[in-house]
Design a protein around this motif. Structure first.
Motif, PDB file in Angstrom:
ATOM      1  N   GLU A   1      50.330  32.351  68.654  1.00  0.00           N
ATOM      2  CA  GLU A   1      51.890  32.200  69.000  1.00  0.00           C
ATOM      3  C   GLU A   1      51.721  32.402  70.507  1.00  0.00           C
ATOM      4  O   GLU A   1      50.866  33.077  71.260  1.00  0.00           O
ATOM      5  N   ASP A   2      52.742  31.635  71.176  1.00  0.00           N
ATOM      6  CA  ASP A   2      52.908  31.825  72.538  1.00  0.00           C
ATOM      7  C   ASP A   2      54.539  32.282  72.829  1.00  0.00           C
ATOM      8  O   ASP A   2      55.425  31.139  72.852  1.00  0.00           O
ATOM      9  N   GLY A   3      54.703  33.558  72.705  1.00  0.00           N
ATOM     10  CA  GLY A   3      56.176  33.905  72.832  1.00  0.00           C
ATOM     11  C   GLY A   3      56.743  33.516  71.371  1.00  0.00           C
ATOM     12  O   GLY A   3      56.180  33.778  70.272  1.00  0.00           O
ATOM     13  N   GLU A   4      57.832  32.573  71.335  1.00  0.00           N
ATOM     14  CA  GLU A   4      58.370  32.145  69.964  1.00  0.00           C
ATOM     15  C   GLU A   4      57.789  30.871  69.282  1.00  0.00           C
ATOM     16  O   GLU A   4      58.065  30.363  68.516  1.00  0.00           O
TER      17      GLU A   4
ATOM     18  N   GLU B   1      58.211  32.688  56.849  1.00  0.00           N
ATOM     19  CA  GLU B   1      58.262  32.305  58.098  1.00  0.00           C
ATOM     20  C   GLU B   1      57.255  30.928  58.083  1.00  0.00           C
ATOM     21  O   GLU B   1      57.379  30.337  59.286  1.00  0.00           O
ATOM     22  N   HIS B   2      56.914  30.633  56.992  1.00  0.00           N
ATOM     23  CA  HIS B   2      55.930  29.584  56.854  1.00  0.00           C
ATOM     24  C   HIS B   2      56.649  28.217  57.489  1.00  0.00           C
ATOM     25  O   HIS B   2      56.077  27.425  57.908  1.00  0.00           O
ATOM     26  N   SER B   3      57.767  28.021  57.156  1.00  0.00           N
ATOM     27  CA  SER B   3      58.620  26.822  57.663  1.00  0.00           C
ATOM     28  C   SER B   3      58.499  26.734  59.254  1.00  0.00           C
ATOM     29  O   SER B   3      58.714  25.515  59.722  1.00  0.00           O
ATOM     30  N   ARG B   4      58.370  27.642  59.969  1.00  0.00           N
ATOM     31  CA  ARG B   4      58.204  27.774  61.312  1.00  0.00           C
ATOM     32  C   ARG B   4      57.061  26.759  62.046  1.00  0.00           C
ATOM     33  O   ARG B   4      56.929  26.285  62.741  1.00  0.00           O
ATOM     34  N   THR B   5      55.882  26.491  60.933  1.00  0.00           N
ATOM     35  CA  THR B   5      54.988  25.861  61.177  1.00  0.00           C
ATOM     36  C   THR B   5      55.169  24.267  61.173  1.00  0.00           C
ATOM     37  O   THR B   5      54.333  23.594  61.290  1.00  0.00           O
TER      38      THR B   5
END
Length: 220
Positions: free
Chosen positions: A45-48, A8-12
């Motif tokens: 997080e705020d939702g997704e 999930e790191h790429s989400r940041t």
């Protein structure tokens, strides 16, 4: 507050590019391809959507006669629209608690603003001194040559780096071959390089510099 899974790191990345817009695309590519896959990332997080984050980058550190795997706090950021809501405090509290539970004797960082970290009992261990230097400031040493370090030179870099620091300091980040593999990639991403200083190709020292703005900056 949640610790992301590695996948999930790429989400940041989007938040990183928003908060640290001064970093070049080339450096951000390097960071997420090379560094982020090895670190720990805590987020709010705020939702997704990720609104705030804190990264812990691992470094083996020599502390007197012992060695610890410690974590360098970096990439602490909150989306501009969500600042001043206590998100950074929650992230930092969770990260510090986790490192304490693991028995890590200390953590370290380079603050953008020291006032942010004062409430958490951080203190100075050193300050960065800035000065401009020019070619005329150097004297040539007979027999000492400078040459660009390549991957084949990594064992020499690790040997000279660890030897110099062990002789001079009681606490320092261990200079391993993995450390220099990453350093070579990082300086290249910042339009610089690592330079070995040698005497008949026997390493005597090194320096690493970046030149993202066109002006070389010696970083180590």
């Amino acid at each position: 507050v949640r610790r992301l899974r590695r996948q999930e790191h790429s989400r940041t990345r989007g938040l990183y590019e928003t908060v640290f817009s001064e970093d070049s695309q080339r450096f951000v590519d390097y960071y997420y391809e090379r560094v982020a896959k090895e670190n720990e990332i805590y987020v709010v997080e705020d939702g997704e959507e990720i609104r705030a984050m804190l990264h812990l980058n691992p470094y083996p550190v020599c502390l007197y006669d012992s060695e610890y795997l410690l974590h360098y706090i970096v990439a602490v950021g909150t989306h501009p629209a969500y600042r001043h809501r206590g998100m950074m405090r929650r992230l930092l509290g969770q990260a510090l608690e986790t490192m304490y539970d693991r028995g890590e004797p200390f953590t370290f960082l380079m603050p953008a603003d020291e006032q942010i970290y004062r409430p958490f009992d951080f203190t100075w261990i050193s300050r960065t001194n800035y000065q401009e230097i020019a070619p005329k400031d150097f004297r040539k040493d007979a027999g000492l040559t400078a040459y660009r370090a390549e991957r084949a030179d990594i064992p020499d870099l690790a040997w000279i780096g660890q030897r110099i620091l062990k002789e001079r300091y009681r606490v320092f980040a261990k200079r391993t071959q993995a450390y220099f593999e990453r350093l070579l990639e990082e300086q290249e991403a910042m339009k610089g390089e690592v330079v070995l200083l040698g005497e008949n190709r026997i390493p005597r020292g090194y320096l690493a510099y970046s030149a993202e703005d066109g002006v070389p900056e010696i970083r180590e």
